[in-house]
Enzyme design. Sequence first.
Site: not given
Length: 487
Positions: A153, A209, A212, A232, A269
């Site tokens: 995606k 996020s 999400g 993650e 991150c």
Amino acid sequence: MTSTAVRGTTLAELAEIVAAAAAAAPVWRASSAAERAGWLRAAADAVDAAADELVEIADRETRLGAARLRGEVGRTTGQLRLFATVVEEGSYLELTIDGADPSATPPRPELRRMLVPVGPVAVFSASNFPFAFSVAGGDTASALAAGAPVVVKAHSGHPELSRRTAEIVAAALEEAGAPAGSLALIEGRDAGNALVQHPVIQAAGFTGSLSGGRALFDLASGRPDPIPFYGELGSVNPVVVTPTAVAARGAALAQGLVGSFTLGVGQFCTKPGVVFVPRDAGFEELVASHATSAAGGPLLTDRITAAFPEGVDRLVTDPSVSVVAGARSAAGDDLAQPVVLATDATAVAERPDVLLEECFGPVTLLVRYDGPDDLRRALEAVPGSLTATLHSEPGDDVADVLDLLQLKAGRVLFAGWPTGVAVTWSQHHGGPWPATTSLHTSVGATAIRRFLRPIVFQDAPEALLPEPLRDASLEHLPHRRNGVLTA
């Protein structure tokens, strides 16, 4: 910031894509190590050959800069080649044999165990690494290495790059002999939601996020046949600096911290988002002196750009928080400037939901502590993170701190800063919730384990066993027989 509009994949198109992945799955499952490794290296070679074109597209869509992006291409193709060697080496299969023993209680049959691919995998691209955690990134590389076709995606922040990368990699795989349907791309949130719920998809990888990832995690778990979802998500990556470390090398530590939390405009991150520092040791002033000259820059997407000042404002409105360096960006600013904030350990222990929420962008929060007990109470409030860092000196009594940091993170550093993540056999990029939804890693050789499942063959005729479990193969593959490990 996005140069090309996202094209929403229709449900009819998704059905065709997933059907092709399902048709490709048996071929990948049956492929030899040499074939699979060759396919991975062909994909890496194709991405390297197209680097100039891809970097130009990526810079236009993300504004990360050609130098950073070119380095990320190298990381991406390096991951693909690492997993080719993982496949060839063979220990990832966890081959285990127990010989038959009629005299055992109860009698023991012959058992041969190995790991096999789960089937087609969904991969959700990240915004902040348009190559390394995207279409041909680590999730895709590890899934293909496991023998699983991939449906990606695309991230809305770099749609043109996603399409072109998918075209290049899919063509390279087919030219190298892999089946059609080995890699495909979909776009749009609705298509992504449908993908993770599609019965053909057997696992999903996600980088993004907390909100999400949690939504997709719930969809994957709520299926009639729940599937593993390897997300993650958010991470504040705590750092502890001891008084002796400040005294011995405070200036170097301050410079390193500023370089780390502003790297990539704070969009890693692994950014050190919360730093525990001894009160009145002079470290805040050292950090401020370096932060005032640190450069800001554009953030990746309009959504991230709008969220950054909002996140800083949420922190600053807490009565315990003060601004050490930098200025609060205003809504609508195109460039994010570095900000250093400070608070107290007591406030963190009392209000972790406010003070320890991840803020994506170039901001870090210094937390003043007065002693071991003060530090311990605040550290206990820190949520699960990808990394934890301890800067101490020989002779420091840090055993309790180290115990806490090990409970909080998947990687503990004793030198340097966490924003570098080496792609190696031993790397672990994961951590307790909310850093990830699982105990597995998304970087390094063992990332392949996410897309494999165990199966045991009992008293199977040699001719019906999978090739790796046959005695001829075991002569040159790592395995355990009757409890004895053979390299």
